[in-house]
Design a protein around this motif. Structure first.
Motif, PDB file in Angstrom:
ATOM      1  N   GLU A  32       0.827  -1.205   0.000  1.00  0.00           N
ATOM      2  CA  GLU A  32       0.000   0.000   0.000  1.00  0.00           C
ATOM      3  C   GLU A  32       0.865   1.260   0.000  1.00  0.00           C
ATOM      4  O   GLU A  32       1.786   1.387   0.816  1.00  0.00           O
ATOM      5  N   PRO A  33       0.579   2.206  -0.899  1.00  0.00           N
ATOM      6  CA  PRO A  33       1.348   3.449  -0.913  1.00  0.00           C
ATOM      7  C   PRO A  33       1.311   4.188   0.427  1.00  0.00           C
ATOM      8  O   PRO A  33       2.327   4.717   0.867  1.00  0.00           O
ATOM      9  N   GLY A  34       0.167   4.211   1.069  1.00  0.00           N
ATOM     10  CA  GLY A  34       0.030   4.942   2.321  1.00  0.00           C
ATOM     11  C   GLY A  34       0.978   4.465   3.402  1.00  0.00           C
ATOM     12  O   GLY A  34       1.540   5.276   4.152  1.00  0.00           O
ATOM     13  N   GLN A  35       1.187   3.172   3.494  1.00  0.00           N
ATOM     14  CA  GLN A  35       2.107   2.638   4.504  1.00  0.00           C
ATOM     15  C   GLN A  35       3.531   3.103   4.234  1.00  0.00           C
ATOM     16  O   GLN A  35       4.266   3.455   5.153  1.00  0.00           O
ATOM     17  N   ARG A  36       3.921   3.119   2.989  1.00  0.00           N
ATOM     18  CA  ARG A  36       5.273   3.579   2.635  1.00  0.00           C
ATOM     19  C   ARG A  36       5.439   5.064   2.908  1.00  0.00           C
ATOM     20  O   ARG A  36       6.482   5.510   3.389  1.00  0.00           O
ATOM     21  N   ILE A  37       4.400   5.845   2.610  1.00  0.00           N
ATOM     22  CA  ILE A  37       4.463   7.294   2.837  1.00  0.00           C
ATOM     23  C   ILE A  37       4.609   7.590   4.320  1.00  0.00           C
ATOM     24  O   ILE A  37       5.412   8.428   4.725  1.00  0.00           O
ATOM     25  N   VAL A  38       3.827   6.916   5.137  1.00  0.00           N
ATOM     26  CA  VAL A  38       3.894   7.146   6.587  1.00  0.00           C
ATOM     27  C   VAL A  38       5.271   6.757   7.116  1.00  0.00           C
ATOM     28  O   VAL A  38       5.871   7.500   7.903  1.00  0.00           O
ATOM     29  N   ARG A  39       5.795   5.608   6.702  1.00  0.00           N
ATOM     30  CA  ARG A  39       7.145   5.202   7.143  1.00  0.00           C
ATOM     31  C   ARG A  39       8.180   6.253   6.768  1.00  0.00           C
ATOM     32  O   ARG A  39       9.023   6.644   7.572  1.00  0.00           O
ATOM     33  N   PHE A  57      -0.732  14.015   1.486  1.00  0.00           N
ATOM     34  CA  PHE A  57      -0.635  12.557   1.621  1.00  0.00           C
ATOM     35  C   PHE A  57      -1.268  11.856   0.428  1.00  0.00           C
ATOM     36  O   PHE A  57      -0.663  10.961  -0.179  1.00  0.00           O
ATOM     37  N   LEU A  58      -2.466  12.264   0.051  1.00  0.00           N
ATOM     38  CA  LEU A  58      -3.176  11.615  -1.050  1.00  0.00           C
ATOM     39  C   LEU A  58      -2.505  11.876  -2.395  1.00  0.00           C
ATOM     40  O   LEU A  58      -2.431  10.985  -3.239  1.00  0.00           O
ATOM     41  N   ARG A  59      -2.000  13.075  -2.590  1.00  0.00           N
ATOM     42  CA  ARG A  59      -1.285  13.362  -3.840  1.00  0.00           C
ATOM     43  C   ARG A  59      -0.017  12.510  -3.938  1.00  0.00           C
ATOM     44  O   ARG A  59       0.311  11.982  -5.004  1.00  0.00           O
ATOM     45  N   ARG A  60       0.676  12.342  -2.828  1.00  0.00           N
ATOM     46  CA  ARG A  60       1.871  11.487  -2.805  1.00  0.00           C
ATOM     47  C   ARG A  60       1.472  10.028  -3.069  1.00  0.00           C
ATOM     48  O   ARG A  60       2.165   9.304  -3.786  1.00  0.00           O
ATOM     49  N   ALA A  61       0.346   9.599  -2.498  1.00  0.00           N
ATOM     50  CA  ALA A  61      -0.132   8.225  -2.714  1.00  0.00           C
ATOM     51  C   ALA A  61      -0.453   7.987  -4.188  1.00  0.00           C
ATOM     52  O   ALA A  61      -0.141   6.919  -4.730  1.00  0.00           O
ATOM     53  N   ILE A  62      -1.042   8.963  -4.844  1.00  0.00           N
ATOM     54  CA  ILE A  62      -1.351   8.829  -6.273  1.00  0.00           C
ATOM     55  C   ILE A  62      -0.062   8.705  -7.078  1.00  0.00           C
ATOM     56  O   ILE A  62       0.047   7.852  -7.972  1.00  0.00           O
ATOM     57  N   THR A  63       0.921   9.525  -6.761  1.00  0.00           N
ATOM     58  CA  THR A  63       2.204   9.461  -7.467  1.00  0.00           C
ATOM     59  C   THR A  63       2.865   8.101  -7.284  1.00  0.00           C
ATOM     60  O   THR A  63       3.318   7.477  -8.257  1.00  0.00           O
ATOM     61  N   LEU A  64       2.926   7.622  -6.034  1.00  0.00           N
ATOM     62  CA  LEU A  64       3.522   6.309  -5.777  1.00  0.00           C
ATOM     63  C   LEU A  64       2.755   5.205  -6.496  1.00  0.00           C
ATOM     64  O   LEU A  64       3.357   4.305  -7.081  1.00  0.00           O
ATOM     65  N   ALA A  65       1.432   5.260  -6.436  1.00  0.00           N
ATOM     66  CA  ALA A  65       0.613   4.224  -7.060  1.00  0.00           C
ATOM     67  C   ALA A  65       0.784   4.224  -8.579  1.00  0.00           C
ATOM     68  O   ALA A  65       0.809   3.158  -9.200  1.00  0.00           O
ATOM     69  N   SER A  78       2.384 -11.681 -15.251  1.00  0.00           N
ATOM     70  CA  SER A  78       1.352 -12.501 -14.607  1.00  0.00           C
ATOM     71  C   SER A  78       0.538 -11.631 -13.653  1.00  0.00           C
ATOM     72  O   SER A  78       0.635 -10.405 -13.658  1.00  0.00           O
ATOM     73  N   TRP A  79      -0.247 -12.254 -12.810  1.00  0.00           N
ATOM     74  CA  TRP A  79      -1.101 -11.550 -11.864  1.00  0.00           C
ATOM     75  C   TRP A  79      -0.276 -10.650 -10.941  1.00  0.00           C
ATOM     76  O   TRP A  79       0.784 -11.046 -10.461  1.00  0.00           O
ATOM     77  N   VAL A  80      -0.796  -9.456 -10.684  1.00  0.00           N
ATOM     78  CA  VAL A  80      -0.195  -8.522  -9.738  1.00  0.00           C
ATOM     79  C   VAL A  80      -1.308  -8.073  -8.801  1.00  0.00           C
ATOM     80  O   VAL A  80      -2.376  -7.646  -9.252  1.00  0.00           O
ATOM     81  N   PHE A  81      -1.056  -8.180  -7.504  1.00  0.00           N
ATOM     82  CA  PHE A  81      -2.043  -7.813  -6.494  1.00  0.00           C
ATOM     83  C   PHE A  81      -1.583  -6.554  -5.770  1.00  0.00           C
ATOM     84  O   PHE A  81      -0.482  -6.505  -5.221  1.00  0.00           O
ATOM     85  N   PHE A  82      -2.436  -5.537  -5.770  1.00  0.00           N
ATOM     86  CA  PHE A  82      -2.131  -4.241  -5.174  1.00  0.00           C
ATOM     87  C   PHE A  82      -2.899  -4.073  -3.863  1.00  0.00           C
ATOM     88  O   PHE A  82      -4.114  -4.268  -3.819  1.00  0.00           O
ATOM     89  N   ASP A  83      -2.181  -3.688  -2.816  1.00  0.00           N
ATOM     90  CA  ASP A  83      -2.825  -3.323  -1.548  1.00  0.00           C
ATOM     91  C   ASP A  83      -3.297  -1.883  -1.710  1.00  0.00           C
ATOM     92  O   ASP A  83      -2.491  -0.950  -1.722  1.00  0.00           O
ATOM     93  N   ARG A  84      -4.589  -1.747  -1.891  1.00  0.00           N
ATOM     94  CA  ARG A  84      -5.194  -0.476  -2.273  1.00  0.00           C
ATOM     95  C   ARG A  84      -4.525  -0.021  -3.557  1.00  0.00           C
ATOM     96  O   ARG A  84      -4.208  -0.829  -4.403  1.00  0.00           O
ATOM     97  N   GLY A  85      -4.355   1.259  -3.750  1.00  0.00           N
ATOM     98  CA  GLY A  85      -3.713   1.692  -4.982  1.00  0.00           C
ATOM     99  C   GLY A  85      -4.220   3.027  -5.453  1.00  0.00           C
ATOM    100  O   GLY A  85      -4.797   3.814  -4.709  1.00  0.00           O
ATOM    101  N   LEU A  86      -4.013   3.274  -6.725  1.00  0.00           N
ATOM    102  CA  LEU A  86      -4.296   4.575  -7.307  1.00  0.00           C
ATOM    103  C   LEU A  86      -5.770   4.949  -7.233  1.00  0.00           C
ATOM    104  O   LEU A  86      -6.100   6.094  -6.936  1.00  0.00           O
TER     105      LEU A  86
END
Length: 126
Positions: A32-39, A57-65, A78-86
């Motif tokens: 999840e982008p949010g977890q990385r941003i907070v860290r 925070f949300l603008r940074r999350a969009i950029t990361l996603a 192949s399959w890619v699973f995103f924890d939340r996302g853009l």
């Protein structure tokens, strides 16, 4: 992308646990982008965290996603699973600012039509 799957839902629903298991089974997963941003903010005293500056925070999350999406597209066939996302971040930013960007981003960054929503699960929340 039909191979890009979003897992969404509230905190404590088991998304991370599910993603760990999917990764163990050989699938590509994206944290999840949010977890990385907070860290990152906690280690650098940044203010792009939800409790200080939700819009930043949300603008940074969009950029990361968006970066995650491009990287997954380049590196995995192949399959890619995103924890939340853009889409999650864009919907939240639209709710906070009224900025109508969800439709534009959703048409540019395509995910599987089926999204997995995890419910709250108090027994596993920590």
């Amino acid at each position: 992308m039909d191979r890009f799957v979003i897992l969404s839902g509230c905190s404590g629903g088991g998304k991370t646990t599910l993603l760990v298991e999917l990764h163990r089974r050989g699938y590509t997963v994206v944290e999840e982008p949010g977890q990385r941003i907070v860290r990152e903010a906690m280690s650098s005293s940044g203010d792009a965290v939800p409790w200080k500056n939700m819009e930043a925070f949300l603008r940074r999350a969009i950029t990361l996603a968006a970066n995650d999406y491009a990287l997954a597209n380049d590196q995995s066939q192949s399959w890619v699973f995103f924890d939340r996302g853009l889409i999650d971040a864009a919907a939240a930013l639209q709710a906070v600012t009224g900025e109508p960007l969800l439709t534009a981003l959703a048409s540019r960054y395509r995910y599987h039509s089926r999204v997995f929503l995890v419910p709250p699960w108090l027994e596993i929340y920590s």
